[in-house]
Design a protein around this motif. Sequence first.
Motif, short mmCIF file in Angstrom:
data_model
loop_
_atom_site.label_atom_id
_atom_site.label_comp_id
_atom_site.label_asym_id
_atom_site.label_seq_id
_atom_site.Cartn_x
_atom_site.Cartn_y
_atom_site.Cartn_z
N GLY A 21 11.51 9.07 -7.38
CA GLY A 21 11.96 9.01 -5.99
C GLY A 21 12.67 10.28 -5.57
N ALA A 22 13.52 10.82 -6.44
CA ALA A 22 14.22 12.06 -6.13
C ALA A 22 13.26 13.24 -6.06
CB ALA A 22 15.31 12.32 -7.16
N ALA A 23 12.26 13.26 -6.95
CA ALA A 23 11.28 14.35 -6.95
C ALA A 23 10.42 14.32 -5.69
CB ALA A 23 10.42 14.27 -8.20
N VAL A 24 10.01 13.15 -5.27
CA VAL A 24 9.21 13.04 -4.05
C VAL A 24 10.03 13.48 -2.84
CG1 VAL A 24 8.15 11.36 -2.47
CG2 VAL A 24 7.65 11.27 -4.90
N SER A 25 11.29 13.17 -2.84
CA SER A 25 12.16 13.58 -1.74
C SER A 25 12.30 15.10 -1.65
CB SER A 25 13.54 12.96 -1.91
OG SER A 25 13.45 11.57 -1.82
N ALA A 80 12.51 3.74 -7.43
CA ALA A 80 11.99 4.86 -6.64
C ALA A 80 12.41 4.73 -5.18
CB ALA A 80 10.48 4.92 -6.76
N ALA A 81 12.34 3.53 -4.64
CA ALA A 81 12.73 3.33 -3.23
C ALA A 81 14.23 3.56 -3.03
CB ALA A 81 12.35 1.92 -2.79
N SER A 82 15.05 3.08 -3.94
CA SER A 82 16.49 3.30 -3.84
C SER A 82 16.84 4.78 -3.92
CB SER A 82 17.23 2.57 -4.96
OG SER A 82 17.07 1.19 -4.84
N SER A 83 16.22 5.46 -4.86
CA SER A 83 16.45 6.89 -5.03
C SER A 83 16.00 7.67 -3.81
CB SER A 83 15.72 7.39 -6.27
OG SER A 83 15.89 8.78 -6.42
N LEU A 84 14.84 7.33 -3.29
CA LEU A 84 14.31 8.00 -2.11
C LEU A 84 15.22 7.82 -0.91
CD1 LEU A 84 11.73 9.53 -1.08
CD2 LEU A 84 10.89 7.30 -0.40
#
Length: 105
Positions: A21-25, A80-84
Amino acid sequence: MTDLSNDAGLWATRALGASAGAAVSLVYLLPKSRREAASRFFTGLSCGLIFGGPTGIWIAERLDLVDRLSVSEVMLSGSAASSLCAWWGLGIVARIAGRYGARNR
């Protein structure tokens, strides 16, 4: 599906989802400095690890996928959703504070 124990595999899945999630962001909202990137990444990672389970369950229930997803899939998507979301929220707050904070000086 409701057995979200402290299994090492689930912790690895949480960490993988939070990192993803952080990487996609990073792709969508580039940081302006290394410090901003590090703080946003670790905030996203922390939020993904902490809130991954409840967020995954909430998403699965809202989309009516509870009986179709495994525990690992629920945990991965929730982390992933929380991180994003945490990454985006912190990035937006940092940009607003930087923009309006500079005006008052």
